[in-house]
Design a protein around this motif. Structure first.
Motif, mmCIF file in Angstrom:
data_model
loop_
_atom_site.group_PDB
_atom_site.id
_atom_site.type_symbol
_atom_site.label_atom_id
_atom_site.label_comp_id
_atom_site.label_asym_id
_atom_site.label_seq_id
_atom_site.Cartn_x
_atom_site.Cartn_y
_atom_site.Cartn_z
ATOM 1 N N ARG A 1 -39.139 -15.450 -33.993
ATOM 2 C CA ARG A 1 -38.171 -16.402 -33.438
ATOM 3 C C ARG A 1 -38.895 -17.571 -32.776
ATOM 4 O O ARG A 1 -39.887 -17.401 -32.096
ATOM 5 N N GLY A 2 -38.368 -18.753 -33.000
ATOM 6 C CA GLY A 2 -39.001 -19.964 -32.506
ATOM 7 C C GLY A 2 -39.647 -20.774 -33.607
ATOM 8 O O GLY A 2 -39.902 -21.968 -33.438
ATOM 9 N N PHE A 3 -39.919 -20.124 -34.747
ATOM 10 C CA PHE A 3 -40.544 -20.843 -35.855
ATOM 11 C C PHE A 3 -39.563 -21.807 -36.517
ATOM 12 O O PHE A 3 -38.404 -21.480 -36.752
ATOM 13 N N ASN A 4 -40.045 -22.996 -36.808
ATOM 14 C CA ASN A 4 -39.322 -23.917 -37.670
ATOM 15 C C ASN A 4 -40.309 -24.950 -38.193
ATOM 16 O O ASN A 4 -41.489 -24.941 -37.819
ATOM 17 N N LEU A 5 -39.818 -25.814 -39.062
ATOM 18 C CA LEU A 5 -40.703 -26.754 -39.737
ATOM 19 C C LEU A 5 -40.053 -28.128 -39.793
ATOM 20 O O LEU A 5 -38.851 -28.255 -40.065
ATOM 21 N N ILE A 6 -40.857 -29.162 -39.510
ATOM 22 C CA ILE A 6 -40.415 -30.547 -39.626
ATOM 23 C C ILE A 6 -41.218 -31.203 -40.738
ATOM 24 O O ILE A 6 -42.452 -31.171 -40.722
ATOM 25 N N ALA A 7 -40.532 -31.774 -41.711
ATOM 26 C CA ALA A 7 -41.193 -32.515 -42.784
ATOM 27 C C ALA A 7 -40.770 -33.974 -42.722
ATOM 28 O O ALA A 7 -39.673 -34.293 -42.256
ATOM 29 N N THR A 8 -41.640 -34.852 -43.170
ATOM 30 C CA THR A 8 -41.288 -36.261 -43.277
ATOM 31 C C THR A 8 -41.445 -36.695 -44.726
ATOM 32 O O THR A 8 -42.269 -36.151 -45.476
ATOM 33 N N ALA A 9 -40.640 -37.668 -45.119
ATOM 34 C CA ALA A 9 -40.723 -38.194 -46.487
ATOM 35 C C ALA A 9 -40.350 -39.667 -46.468
ATOM 36 O O ALA A 9 -39.516 -40.101 -45.670
ATOM 37 N N ASN A 10 -40.953 -40.400 -47.365
ATOM 38 C CA ASN A 10 -40.807 -41.845 -47.452
ATOM 39 C C ASN A 10 -39.735 -42.205 -48.474
ATOM 40 O O ASN A 10 -39.789 -41.764 -49.619
#
Length: 383
Positions: free
Chosen positions: A213-222
């Motif tokens: 718990r607490g895990f997550n992911l942020i991705a960026t894209a152009n």
């Protein structure tokens, strides 16, 4: 069987020692959690709202950290992002769910900046980062091996080198993937099992790492990279997409440029931004008019050059101008200090963009009241 991950276990015998860290305050570009440690500590101390598992502060406090505000004890939280509040609220709320966050936008809309500050506020660590490129391998997202250990002892926990994503899963942290659409499609799809099943199989060891718990992911894209390596529909469904827009008004963009240049300038011992606020406004005006294809008053249609002319590029132009003013001028930002930087940002295609720039100079800049010095400086570097 699951495997615990020690982020330092691969630094074993035969692996070079880490380069000594610079003294505090000497870093050219400190991580967000270091640069704004005082604000983060103040927010956490006064935050009495519910916090998701392993979050350093509540979603409300995370949003306040990004958008700025004044705490009950008088502590001022500086804005890290200038834009619609709702965008930040949706992004923060997404991280509190089981869906990953995709920050999408044209170049220069602060996707990386927002991603870093979100991770710093939520997990206290923005360094669990995978930088996406055309050559990013699958191991950068899953895991790799210490080949000396692997050859000597075969597959084992000690030979396994966890990726930033694997570490984030094991420790309940926020991982970041920059420029997701630059990563080859087959490597992108490595994320599908991680984001849907919340585990990462390790078939060589007959085990897996389960996300806590607490895990997550942020991705960026152009936005400009559409068609390079588009996300599969299966992967896109695992993300909640938040589009970061360009600044709505010239005043907002001037504020953003001024703040960032001031932060960068302090680390480089450059002159204070207020001394050059008029030139910053002119740089922003030029960028916005050429970007939008119309003058500020709406009277003259313009051709747009091939470059993006983003807020990030305006920051770069002004920072370079301040350096010129500091080292080869009187320390005050003037038209001559920013002219060459603007030319370099506008004229990317020497044939087509140069014509567009010359037309803009003669039809708009030359006739604008109070811009004669700017016109002369731009003509000089454009000759």
């Amino acid at each position: 069987m699951s495997v615990s991950v020690d982020p330092n276990h691969h630094q074993s015998e035969g692996v070079p020692a880490a380069v000594p860290a610079p003294d505090k305050g000497e870093e050219l570009r400190p991580h967000a959690e270091d640069a704004f440690a005082t604000e983060l500590a103040a927010l956490a101390a006064q935050d009495d709202r519910p916090r998701p598992a392993r979050w350093r502060m509540s979603p409300w406090a995370v949003a306040t950290y990004l958008l700025g505000g004044t705490l009950p004890d008088g502590t001022v939280i500086t804005p890290k992002y200038v834009g619609p509040r709702r965008i930040v609220e949706v992004a923060v709320t997404t991280l509190a769910t089981d869906r990953a966050l995709l920050l999408l936008g044209v170049p220069g809309t602060a996707k990386t900046w927002v991603s870093e500050h979100l991770a710093a506020a939520v997990s206290g660590d923005s360094t669990l980062l995978v930088q996406g490129t055309a050559g990013t391998p699958e191991e950068a997202i899953r895991y790799g091996w210490n080949y000396a250990q692997l050859l000597a002892h075969g597959p084992s926990r000690d030979a396994l080198v966890p990726s930033p994503v694997m570490r984030a899963m094991a420790e309940g942290m926020t991982a970041r993937v920059e420029e997701l659409t630059r990563i080859p499609a087959d490597v992108q799809d490595t994320l599908i099992t991680i984001l849907s099943e919340k585990n990462l199989p390790i078939p060589e060891l007959g085990s897996e790492v389960q996300a806590v718990r607490g895990f997550n992911l942020i991705a960026t894209a152009n936005d400009r990279d559409r068609g390079v390596n588009d996300l599969s529909s299966a992967l896109r469904r695992r993300f909640n997409t938040v589009v970061l827009p360009l600044p709505e008004s010239a005043d907002a963009e001037v504020d953003i440029v001024s703040r960032r240049v001031d932060q960068i300038g302090r680390s480089l011992d450059l002159p204070a931004v207020p001394d050059g606020i008029d030139e910053i406004r002119r740089v922003v005006t030029v960028f916005r008019e050429l970007r939008d294809g119309v003058t500020t008053d709406g009277r003259t249609k313009l051709k747009s050059p091939s470059g993006t002319l983003s807020t990030a590029e305006a920051i770069s132009v002004v920072t370079s101008g301040l350096a010129l003013a500091a080292h080869f001028g009187d320390g005050v930002l003037r038209a001559g200090d920013v002219a060459a930087g603007i030319l370099g940002a506008v004229v990317r295609d020497p044939a087509a963009d140069r014509v567009i720039w010359q037309e803009y100079l003669e039809a708009v800049v030359r006739e604008r009241d109070g811009w004669k010095d700017f016109y002369r400086a731009c003509r000089e570097v454009s000759a």
